[in-house]
Design an enzyme around this catalytic site. Structure first.
Site, PDB file in Angstrom:
ATOM      1  N   THR A 121      38.904 -26.769 -22.005  1.00 22.49           N
ATOM      2  CA  THR A 121      38.623 -27.876 -23.344  1.00 22.49           C
ATOM      3  C   THR A 121      38.270 -28.929 -22.935  1.00 22.49           C
ATOM      4  OG1 THR A 121      40.959 -27.104 -22.367  1.00 22.49           O
ATOM      5  CG2 THR A 121      41.166 -29.567 -23.299  1.00 22.49           C
ATOM      6  N   GLU A 158      50.097 -20.863 -17.618  1.00 22.43           N
ATOM      7  CA  GLU A 158      50.443 -19.814 -16.632  1.00 22.43           C
ATOM      8  C   GLU A 158      51.629 -19.456 -16.604  1.00 22.43           C
ATOM      9  OE1 GLU A 158      48.811 -22.394 -13.392  1.00 22.43           O
ATOM     10  OE2 GLU A 158      46.942 -22.687 -15.038  1.00 22.43           O
ATOM     11  N   ASN A 214      48.757 -29.742 -26.586  1.00 20.81           N
ATOM     12  CA  ASN A 214      49.193 -30.304 -25.417  1.00 20.81           C
ATOM     13  C   ASN A 214      49.581 -31.763 -25.324  1.00 20.81           C
ATOM     14  OD1 ASN A 214      48.194 -28.002 -23.863  1.00 20.81           O
ATOM     15  ND2 ASN A 214      46.758 -28.729 -23.113  1.00 20.81           N
ATOM     16  N   PHE A 255      60.743 -26.883 -25.697  1.00 19.01           N
ATOM     17  CA  PHE A 255      59.853 -27.682 -24.939  1.00 19.01           C
ATOM     18  C   PHE A 255      60.619 -29.124 -25.462  1.00 19.01           C
ATOM     19  CE2 PHE A 255      56.426 -25.451 -24.180  1.00 19.01           C
ATOM     20  CZ  PHE A 255      55.650 -26.106 -23.056  1.00 19.01           C
ATOM     21  N   TYR A 257      63.423 -29.607 -23.115  1.00 13.48           N
ATOM     22  CA  TYR A 257      64.950 -29.826 -21.277  1.00 13.48           C
ATOM     23  C   TYR A 257      63.907 -30.992 -20.524  1.00 13.48           C
ATOM     24  CZ  TYR A 257      65.257 -24.514 -22.417  1.00 13.48           C
ATOM     25  OH  TYR A 257      65.864 -23.684 -22.671  1.00 13.48           O
ATOM     26  N   GLY A 263      54.185 -31.743 -15.195  1.00  9.29           N
ATOM     27  CA  GLY A 263      52.696 -31.437 -14.632  1.00  9.29           C
ATOM     28  C   GLY A 263      52.101 -30.190 -14.013  1.00  9.29           C
ATOM     29  N   CYS A 266      47.644 -28.804 -16.827  1.00  6.08           N
ATOM     30  CA  CYS A 266      46.629 -29.905 -18.392  1.00  6.08           C
ATOM     31  C   CYS A 266      47.388 -30.570 -18.417  1.00  6.08           C
ATOM     32  CB  CYS A 266      47.021 -28.393 -19.124  1.00  6.08           C
ATOM     33  SG  CYS A 266      45.274 -26.653 -18.439  1.00  6.08           S
ATOM     34  N   ARG A 334      49.088 -27.288  -9.189  1.00  6.55           N
ATOM     35  CA  ARG A 334      47.903 -28.235  -9.402  1.00  6.55           C
ATOM     36  C   ARG A 334      48.769 -29.418  -9.949  1.00  6.55           C
ATOM     37  NH1 ARG A 334      42.394 -25.707 -11.845  1.00  6.55           N
ATOM     38  NH2 ARG A 334      44.277 -24.199 -12.859  1.00  6.55           N
TER      39      ARG A 334
HETATM   40  N1  LIG Z   1      44.961 -23.470 -16.616  1.00  8.19           N
HETATM   41  C1  LIG Z   1      45.243 -23.100 -18.304  1.00  8.19           C
HETATM   42  O1  LIG Z   1      46.605 -23.208 -17.999  1.00  8.19           O
HETATM   43  C2  LIG Z   1      44.603 -23.511 -18.988  1.00  8.19           C
HETATM   44  C3  LIG Z   1      44.976 -23.152 -19.859  1.00  8.19           C
HETATM   45  C4  LIG Z   1      44.012 -23.421 -21.397  1.00  8.19           C
HETATM   46  C5  LIG Z   1      42.774 -24.287 -21.521  1.00  8.19           C
HETATM   47  N2  LIG Z   1      42.532 -24.523 -20.057  1.00  8.19           N
HETATM   48  C6  LIG Z   1      41.242 -25.185 -20.033  1.00  8.19           C
HETATM   49  O2  LIG Z   1      39.999 -24.505 -19.288  1.00  8.19           O
HETATM   50  C7  LIG Z   1      38.822 -24.715 -18.538  1.00  8.19           C
HETATM   51  C8  LIG Z   1      39.222 -23.624 -17.370  1.00  8.19           C
HETATM   52  O3  LIG Z   1      41.075 -24.536 -16.085  1.00  8.19           O
HETATM   53  P1  LIG Z   1      41.023 -23.252 -15.597  1.00  8.19           P
HETATM   54  O4  LIG Z   1      42.390 -23.105 -15.247  1.00  8.19           O
HETATM   55  O5  LIG Z   1      40.468 -21.822 -16.334  1.00  8.19           O
HETATM   56  O6  LIG Z   1      40.243 -23.890 -14.403  1.00  8.19           O
HETATM   57  P2  LIG Z   1      40.293 -23.207 -12.832  1.00  8.19           P
HETATM   58  O7  LIG Z   1      40.061 -24.478 -12.220  1.00  8.19           O
HETATM   59  O8  LIG Z   1      41.312 -22.354 -12.218  1.00  8.19           O
HETATM   60  O9  LIG Z   1      38.660 -22.427 -13.073  1.00  8.19           O
HETATM   61  C9  LIG Z   1      37.023 -22.511 -13.033  1.00  8.19           C
HETATM   62  C10 LIG Z   1      36.158 -21.911 -12.783  1.00  8.19           C
HETATM   63  O10 LIG Z   1      35.118 -22.193 -12.840  1.00  8.19           O
HETATM   64  C11 LIG Z   1      34.043 -22.163 -11.474  1.00  8.19           C
HETATM   65  N3  LIG Z   1      32.706 -22.757 -12.262  1.00  8.19           N
HETATM   66  C12 LIG Z   1      32.647 -24.132 -11.478  1.00  8.19           C
HETATM   67  N4  LIG Z   1      30.934 -24.614 -11.995  1.00  8.19           N
HETATM   68  C13 LIG Z   1      30.203 -22.966 -12.755  1.00  8.19           C
HETATM   69  C14 LIG Z   1      29.058 -22.671 -13.050  1.00  8.19           C
HETATM   70  N5  LIG Z   1      28.276 -23.529 -13.263  1.00  8.19           N
HETATM   71  N6  LIG Z   1      29.321 -21.410 -13.186  1.00  8.19           N
HETATM   72  C15 LIG Z   1      30.189 -20.211 -13.100  1.00  8.19           C
HETATM   73  N7  LIG Z   1      31.051 -20.988 -12.659  1.00  8.19           N
HETATM   74  C16 LIG Z   1      31.754 -22.352 -12.070  1.00  8.19           C
HETATM   75  C17 LIG Z   1      34.624 -21.981 -10.541  1.00  8.19           C
HETATM   76  O11 LIG Z   1      33.673 -21.913  -9.015  1.00  8.19           O
HETATM   77  C18 LIG Z   1      35.993 -21.673 -11.209  1.00  8.19           C
HETATM   78  O12 LIG Z   1      36.243 -20.146 -10.265  1.00  8.19           O
HETATM   79  C19 LIG Z   1      39.586 -25.956 -18.267  1.00  8.19           C
HETATM   80  O13 LIG Z   1      39.344 -26.715 -19.449  1.00  8.19           O
HETATM   81  C20 LIG Z   1      40.891 -26.274 -18.734  1.00  8.19           C
HETATM   82  O14 LIG Z   1      41.432 -27.444 -19.141  1.00  8.19           O
HETATM   83  C21 LIG Z   1      43.604 -23.956 -19.000  1.00  8.19           C
END
Ligand SMILES: NC(=O)c1ccc[n+]([C@@H]2O[C@H](COP(=O)([O-])OP(=O)(O)OC[C@H]3O[C@@H](n4cnc5c(N)ncnc54)[C@H](O)[C@@H]3O)[C@@H](O)[C@H]2O)c1
Length: 439
Positions: A121, A158, A214, A255, A257, A263, A266, A334
């Protein structure tokens, strides 16, 4: 198809695993060597239903590979996904260091033409900057390679991530040549076979769509929390109000509730980021700032109820907390409400007995205060000699209360329900005091 996914967090690991399940050859890259070694041995650092089994199965079938080696992975890929984290800076803006670092590493290592898909994102305009970084580095390398770049936001939740990825409401593609669009359509066709769920648009609109989605969901939560607080003042019941409001087809039930505030990894950062993007463009978002303010205030509501019931000095009291994860079916803590509430209770002298089915380890990693908190491996042991039960995450195993267990173990028959999952009549008939949000 041959794919690489950079970043093996929630989004990267789910994306890579699900695409490998569809018969693609997928290499997942991360800079965290421990994580990669663990994944090679089917040890997954996050809890997500069904994911572990799929990782194991697809590694065994040789569809899914884990590596820290960019070159090896990119040499074997036609499409490369960027799925690294975009956390919040202290000033609320988005930290794009990981994304830009990945752009540079792709450009330094790519050896063939490819499509680059940004899934992280990112604020409006970032995908264009990633493109510039790659172009610049390729020019430096004096190498004649073509790439196309698109923005393809991820909407998984998640706790239901695999299911969401496999059955998306929509697949948004920002930018891309017609050939790229066809290739991406082909890639995703296996998961959207019965219905055309593709929406094509320009890159900036796709980047904004992710934030706006979001922000809309967060707005609904803050709206209902505000109405819940007014319900409490007036004697109305937010649960009834939700049913009444949600039954309007234009509004719907999701959504709506009331609770302790949103939290997770995201919503808080994405709302903040959008406010900052607006500010950077000389626009002050009154609505989004209020959504955020309502959410911050909401985090005090349950705490204030506890203080009202037990007094300002909690040093003589012990509380059992059921649920540490920011929501059920995940171990992600988080920006979880539990962190803030437990910290505040301990600062007033309280002792905490905590239980969560999956999130104790991740909570311990973040929660620095090690005194006055004990962790338990089952919900009943955590109740012993506590003065109240505080419910913070709506895990299924908390839905039905065993009143015999509660009565035997708790010193006082008091329940604080931060998720409004309990039925007041039933709880009170069993001789317990119940405190909820807006009802
Ligand atoms: N978690 C969610 O529910 C969700 C949903 C939709 C979108 N997003 C978006 O997706 C993106 C990722 O979120 P996430 O929760 O999966 O993140 P996360 O923190 O769980 O994972 C990120 C991963 O990237 C790795 N990383 C960092 N720098 C790197 C590099 N240079 N090369 C290779 N790997 C590297 C880290 O070691 C880590 O394992 C974010 O932008 C988030 O906003 C997350």
């Amino acid at each position: 198809m041959k794919l690489s996914i950079i970043g093996t967090g929630y989004v990267g690991l789910v994306t890579g695993t699900c695409l490998s399940e569809m018969g693609n050859k997928v290499s997942c890259i991360d800079i965290d060597e421990d994580k990669i070694n663990n994944l090679k041995n089917n040890i997954i650092s996050i809890y997500e239903p069904n994911l572990k089994e799929m990782v194991k199965d697809n590694q065994a079938k040789k569809n899914l590979f884990f590596t820290t080696n960019y070159k090896k992975a990119l040499d074997n890929s036609d499409i490369c996904f960027i799925a690294v984290g975009t956390p919040m800076n202290n000033d609320g803006t988005t930290n794009l260091d990981y994304v830009y670092d990945v752009a540079l590493k792709i450009a330094k290592n790519m050896s063939k033409n490819m499509i680059i898909v940004v899934k992280s994102t990112v604020p409006v305009g970032t995908t264009e900057k990633i493109k510039d970084i790659i172009h610049r580095e390729l020019r430096k390398r004096n190498i004649d390679l073509n790439f196309d770049i698109i923005f393809n936001p991820e909407f998984l939740k998640e706790g239901n991530a695999v299911n969401d990825f496999m059955r998306p409401d929509r697949i948004i593609i920002g930018g891309g040549s017609s050939k790229t669009k066809e290739t991406i359509k082909e890639l995703y066709s296996s998961i959207v076979m019965n219905h055309d769920r593709f929406i094509f648009m320009d890159i900036k609109s796709a980047e904004m769509t992710k934030y706006a989605s979001n922000a809309m969901l967060a707005t609904r939560i803050s709206f209902m929390n505000e109405i819940a607080n007014i319900c409490e003042k007036t004697g109305a019941n937010i649960k009834n109000v939700r049913i009444g409001v949600g039954s309007d087809k234009r509004i719907g039930y999701d959504f709506l509730y009331a609770g302790c505030g949103y939290g997770g990894s995201c919503f808080p950062k994405d709302i903040r980021s959008l406010i900052k993007t607006a500010e950077k463009n000389d626009y002050s978002s009154i609505l989004l700032s209020s959504v955020e303010e309502v959410n911050e205030n909401q985090k005090n509501v349950l705490f204030n109820k506890i203080i009202e019931r037990f007094g300002d000095d909690l040093s003589k009291f012990t509380f059992t907390v059921w649920g540490l994860a920011f929501k059920a079916e995940t171990d992600d803590v988080r920006e979880s409400f539990s962190l803030k509430l437990i910290e505040k209770l301990i600062s007033k002298g309280a002792k905490i007995k905590a239980y969560d089915p999956k999130a104790i380890d991740s909570f311990k990693e973040i929660f620095k205060n090690k005194n006055n908190i004990k962790y338990f491996s089952n919900k009943t042991d955590a109740l012993k000699d506590s003065d109240a039960l505080i419910l913070l995450t709506e895990w299924k195993e908390f839905r039905h209360l065993d009143f015999e267990d509660l009565s035997l173990n708790l010193n006082k028959r008091i329940i604080f329900d931060g998720r409004n999952i309990y039925n007041r009549t039933f709880i009170e008939e069993n001789g317990f005091e119940l405190y909820q949000i807006g009802c």
